[in-house]
Write a protein that holds these residues in place. Structure first.
Motif, PDB file in Angstrom:
ATOM      1  N   VAL A 130      24.970  44.795  91.944  1.00 13.86           N
ATOM      2  CA  VAL A 130      25.785  45.757  92.454  1.00 13.86           C
ATOM      3  C   VAL A 130      26.796  45.777  91.532  1.00 13.86           C
ATOM      4  CG1 VAL A 130      27.463  46.203  94.260  1.00 13.86           C
ATOM      5  CG2 VAL A 130      25.448  44.565  94.764  1.00 13.86           C
ATOM      6  N   THR A 131      26.940  47.113  91.040  1.00 14.65           N
ATOM      7  CA  THR A 131      27.806  47.461  89.877  1.00 14.65           C
ATOM      8  C   THR A 131      29.170  48.054  90.486  1.00 14.65           C
ATOM      9  OG1 THR A 131      25.890  47.575  88.354  1.00 14.65           O
ATOM     10  CG2 THR A 131      27.978  48.431  87.475  1.00 14.65           C
ATOM     11  N   PHE A 132      30.207  47.815  90.090  1.00 19.31           N
ATOM     12  CA  PHE A 132      31.355  48.280  90.529  1.00 19.31           C
ATOM     13  C   PHE A 132      32.141  48.885  89.258  1.00 19.31           C
ATOM     14  CE2 PHE A 132      30.445  44.757  93.418  1.00 19.31           C
ATOM     15  CZ  PHE A 132      30.872  45.401  94.442  1.00 19.31           C
ATOM     16  N   ASN A 133      32.921  49.809  89.257  1.00 19.03           N
ATOM     17  CA  ASN A 133      33.951  50.196  88.089  1.00 19.03           C
ATOM     18  C   ASN A 133      35.385  50.436  88.641  1.00 19.03           C
ATOM     19  OD1 ASN A 133      35.067  51.732  86.156  1.00 19.03           O
ATOM     20  ND2 ASN A 133      33.837  53.449  86.371  1.00 19.03           N
ATOM     21  N   ASP A 134      36.173  49.388  88.414  1.00 21.94           N
ATOM     22  CA  ASP A 134      37.555  49.247  89.148  1.00 21.94           C
ATOM     23  C   ASP A 134      38.510  50.521  88.139  1.00 21.94           C
ATOM     24  OD1 ASP A 134      36.787  47.494  90.768  1.00 21.94           O
ATOM     25  OD2 ASP A 134      37.709  45.797  89.929  1.00 21.94           O
ATOM     26  N   TYR A 135      38.047  51.019  87.058  1.00 25.04           N
ATOM     27  CA  TYR A 135      38.696  52.091  86.442  1.00 25.04           C
ATOM     28  C   TYR A 135      38.837  53.336  87.596  1.00 25.04           C
ATOM     29  CZ  TYR A 135      38.484  50.463  82.043  1.00 25.04           C
ATOM     30  OH  TYR A 135      38.564  49.700  80.589  1.00 25.04           O
ATOM     31  N   PRO A 388      15.798  34.889 100.344  1.00 22.10           N
ATOM     32  CA  PRO A 388      14.755  35.197  99.246  1.00 22.10           C
ATOM     33  C   PRO A 388      15.571  36.234  98.402  1.00 22.10           C
ATOM     34  CG  PRO A 388      14.139  36.366 101.214  1.00 22.10           C
ATOM     35  CD  PRO A 388      15.247  35.203 101.632  1.00 22.10           C
ATOM     36  N   VAL A 389      16.564  36.750  98.648  1.00 24.26           N
ATOM     37  CA  VAL A 389      17.259  37.882  97.872  1.00 24.26           C
ATOM     38  C   VAL A 389      18.917  37.538  97.757  1.00 24.26           C
ATOM     39  CG1 VAL A 389      18.024  40.309  98.027  1.00 24.26           C
ATOM     40  CG2 VAL A 389      15.726  39.548  98.802  1.00 24.26           C
ATOM     41  N   GLY A 390      19.218  37.460  96.389  1.00 27.66           N
ATOM     42  CA  GLY A 390      20.623  37.220  95.934  1.00 27.66           C
ATOM     43  C   GLY A 390      21.113  38.178  95.396  1.00 27.66           C
ATOM     44  N   LYS A 391      22.426  38.374  95.227  1.00 29.36           N
ATOM     45  CA  LYS A 391      23.246  39.415  94.739  1.00 29.36           C
ATOM     46  C   LYS A 391      23.929  38.995  93.478  1.00 29.36           C
ATOM     47  CE  LYS A 391      25.584  39.473  98.333  1.00 29.36           C
ATOM     48  NZ  LYS A 391      25.069  38.424  99.311  1.00 29.36           N
ATOM     49  N   GLU A 392      23.912  40.021  92.563  1.00 31.08           N
ATOM     50  CA  GLU A 392      24.503  39.797  91.396  1.00 31.08           C
ATOM     51  C   GLU A 392      25.423  40.927  91.151  1.00 31.08           C
ATOM     52  OE1 GLU A 392      23.510  39.171  86.554  1.00 31.08           O
ATOM     53  OE2 GLU A 392      22.000  40.330  87.786  1.00 31.08           O
ATOM     54  N   TYR A 393      26.926  40.483  90.901  1.00 32.08           N
ATOM     55  CA  TYR A 393      27.918  41.546  90.776  1.00 32.08           C
ATOM     56  C   TYR A 393      28.220  41.768  89.495  1.00 32.08           C
ATOM     57  CZ  TYR A 393      28.767  40.788  95.967  1.00 32.08           C
ATOM     58  OH  TYR A 393      28.656  40.564  97.220  1.00 32.08           O
ATOM     59  N   LYS A 394      28.251  43.058  88.935  1.00 35.44           N
ATOM     60  CA  LYS A 394      28.822  43.375  87.809  1.00 35.44           C
ATOM     61  C   LYS A 394      29.839  44.347  87.744  1.00 35.44           C
ATOM     62  CE  LYS A 394      23.773  43.456  86.275  1.00 35.44           C
ATOM     63  NZ  LYS A 394      22.412  44.202  85.704  1.00 35.44           N
TER      64      LYS A 394
END
Length: 614
Positions: A130-135, A388-394
């Motif tokens: 999951v990719t966020f852009n706080d700009y 079985p499914v994990g989340k990776e925050y970017k």
């Protein structure tokens, strides 16, 4: 003539006015932001546009093919938990940079493969990034993180059939292998039965017949023994005869003094000149001697059991008879034994085939069964199966923990807050009334330029302090010069807009309305809260808020996407229009004042004209 009244200390000290402005505005802004932070947007998060990228290529072929990524993506879209849109990777990340999507959910390429092979014990679950852009928006990451926890069930629903199905398939394969092994064991049992029957019906009778043959062999051996006794008796008789012959020869030779005769013959040969006739006699005598010895030897060989001839003949005759009789009986028994052994071989062959099938079935089942490993690995696998499914925050630029993503919001706030503070630090003036002379256009323009200059310097200084000393790492915009331009344009625009309010409403009301206008924009412009999640009136304000244009300009400059120049030009136009409105208001106020205070007007008889304080 007017008399100028002494000014209060607050009016005389610009520093005191600045302190008061800061003390008043900063808590108000912080309170407003905190108040907006308490807003609960969960009822409207389904309107937030979120991009889903399914990079999963699937795993396997035919009926065994797994497309878990497609199932997850479809479940997310159907869930309606957020405004999910299934798009390709390029469009998703371009939209994230442009602010079209608040974050991107990406399913990895090996998603199905990881889930299909989860029974082989992996060290980590299949990760969805999951990719966020706080700009673009501050709260999208926190709301997105909370939303992802809630939609985890949709993700698990999409992969449950794959993960649990993988284990079920493995156990089923193990069961199939065991069933094959069971079939093989049945054949093994049949083979052992055949072996038992062969032994009982064929081998045992053959062995019995062999025993019977052995009995016959014993009988034959007895008969041979009797024959040998007879042969022995005959040999004894022959030996007696040979002995008698030997004795007769010895008596015959004993009556002739052979030694004397030989001596006389030797003397005769020496005396006679021609003694050839005597050689015959000599030979005769030698023959008699040899006959005597040979007859005795023959007699001994025929009669002496220890003699080589008599003993060897006895053994040969005995052994030959036994061999002939026993071999005949043994051959008959061995024919039957061979038949039994042949059937025993058939049974053993069936036993081997059954054992082979048992081995193959068990091996295949063992290969297809999950290998759970030791206790630690089994515990790890249990955890993987349950989740079985994990989340990776970017994060393109994280705002939390003094991250660089907060810089856009800080710049937007200070480009508006500093002009308000600067305006408040200048000497205030009251409402323009019928008996109060308004400021001139020149005074207003001069004040506007002064406020703009001071605000620009203050904005640059404060922004530099935050940029280099408060944020770690420092922001890294794609186009720094565009950041400079949009910051300057936003500051000047806000000076022009605030000038309208201060000119129109005076010091007190102008300050209050400026702060209120700032707070309303902070809640609606989309940089802190996603505008889709705020109440409807604030959503309308989003489309007309100047702060929205500033946000779009920063989004373009920090992320390197299109939209900078339209935002920049719009900000300049708003500033110019606001400055024009300020000047128009001042001109209107002056004209109105002049008309009300012209000679002969009804308003100048009782009016005391006070000189405006510059």
């Amino acid at each position: 003539m007017t008399t100028e009244q002494p000014k209060p200390k607050m009016q005389r000290s610009r520093l005191l006015r600045l302190i008061v402005a800061v003390v008043v505005t900063i808590p108000l802004v912080i309170s407003a932001i905190y108040m907006w932070a308490l807003w609960d947007p969960t009822k409207k998060v389904d309107e937030m546009p979120i991009a889903i990228v399914n990079s999963d290529v699937g795993y396997g072929e035919g009926a065994d093919r797994v497309d878990a990524g497609q199932g997850v993506a479809e479940n997310l879209v159907k869930s309606g938990a957020l405004g999910f849109e299934l798009v390709d990777e390029q469009k998703a990340y371009e939209g994230l940079r442009a602010g079209d999507y608040y974050f991107v959910i990406q399913i990895p390429k090996d998603f199905s493969e990881s889930l299909a092979n989860i029974a082989t014990v992996t060290e980590a679950p299949a990760l969805i990034s999951v990719t966020f852009n706080d700009y673009n928006t501050l709260k999208a990451s926190s709301i997105g993180g909370s939303a992802m926890e809630k939609i985890q069930q949709s993700v698990l629903k999409g992969v449950a059939a794959t993960t649990v199905g993988t284990l079920v398939d493995g156990v089923q394969s193990l069961g199939d292998g065991l069933r094959t092994a069971a079939d093989g064991s049945t054949q093994l049992a049949d083979g052992t039965t055949t072996l038992r029957e062969g032994i009982e019906n064929e081998l045992a009778p053959g062995v019995g017949q062999a025993t019977e043959g052995a009995g016959k062999l014993a009988a034959g051996a007895g008969t041979l023994s009797q024959g040998l006794y007879t042969l022995q008796a005959g040999t004894d008789t022959l030996g007696d005869g040979a002995t008698q012959i030997a004795d007769g020869i010895e008596r015959l030779t004993g009556q002739i003094p052979l030694a004397q005769v030989e001596q006389l013959l030797q003397q005769a040969k020496a005396a006679l000149p021609n003694a050839s006739q005597l050689d015959t006699v000599t030979e005769l005598i030698e023959g008699l001697k040899a006959l005597q010895a040979g007859s005795r030897q023959v007699a001994n060989e025929l009669t002496d059991p220890n003699a080589q001839y008599r003993g060897g003949l006895n053994k040969l005759v005995d052994g030959g008879a036994q061999l002939s009789s026993g071999a005949n009986e043994l051959s008959a028994g061995m024919v039957k034994l061979d038949a039994g052994v042949a059937k025993l071989a058939d049974g053993a062959r069936q036993l081997d085939e059954g054992a082979g099938k048992l081995s193959t079935g068990l091996n295949d089942g063992a290969e297809q069964a999950p290998d759970f490993g030791d206790q630690d690995r089994r515990t790890s696998l249990a955890s993987l199966i349950s989740t079985p499914v994990g989340k990776e925050y970017k994060h393109v630029a994280q705002a939390q923990f003094n991250g660089p993503g907060a810089m856009v919001v800080i710049l937007i706030i200070i480009t508006m807050l500093i002009p308000i503070v600067v305006f408040m630090s200048f000497r205030g003036h009251r409402f323009v009334t019928d008996d109060e002379a308004p400021r001139s256009v020149r005074d207003i323009a001069r004040r506007g330029l002064a406020v703009a200059g001071i605000s620009l310097v203050a904005v640059w200084v404060l922004a530099a302090l935050v940029w280099f000393f408060m944020l770690s790492p420092s922001p890294d915009p794609v186009s720094l010069w565009q950041v400079y331009l949009i910051t300057a344009a936003a500051t000047v625009m806000n000076v022009a807009l605030i000038s309208v309010l201060f000119t129109l409403f005076g010091y007190v009301v102008g300050a209050v309305t400026s702060l209120a206008w700032m707070m309303l924009q902070l809640f609606s412009y989309g940089g802190i809260w996603m505008y889709q999640t705020v109440p409807a009136p604030f959503q309308w304000l989003y489309w007309i808020s100047p702060m929205t244009l500033v946000q779009k300009g920063y989004t373009a400059s920090f992320n390197g996407v299109s939209g900078f120049w339209p935002a920049f030009v719009s900000i300049i136009v708003i500033g110019v229009v606001a400055a024009g409105i300020t000047l128009a208001i001042v001109q209107w106020q002056n004209k109105r004042y002049q008309s009300l205070n012209a000679p002969g007007s009804s308003g100048d008889a009782d009016t005391e004209i006070l000189t405006p304080t510059p």
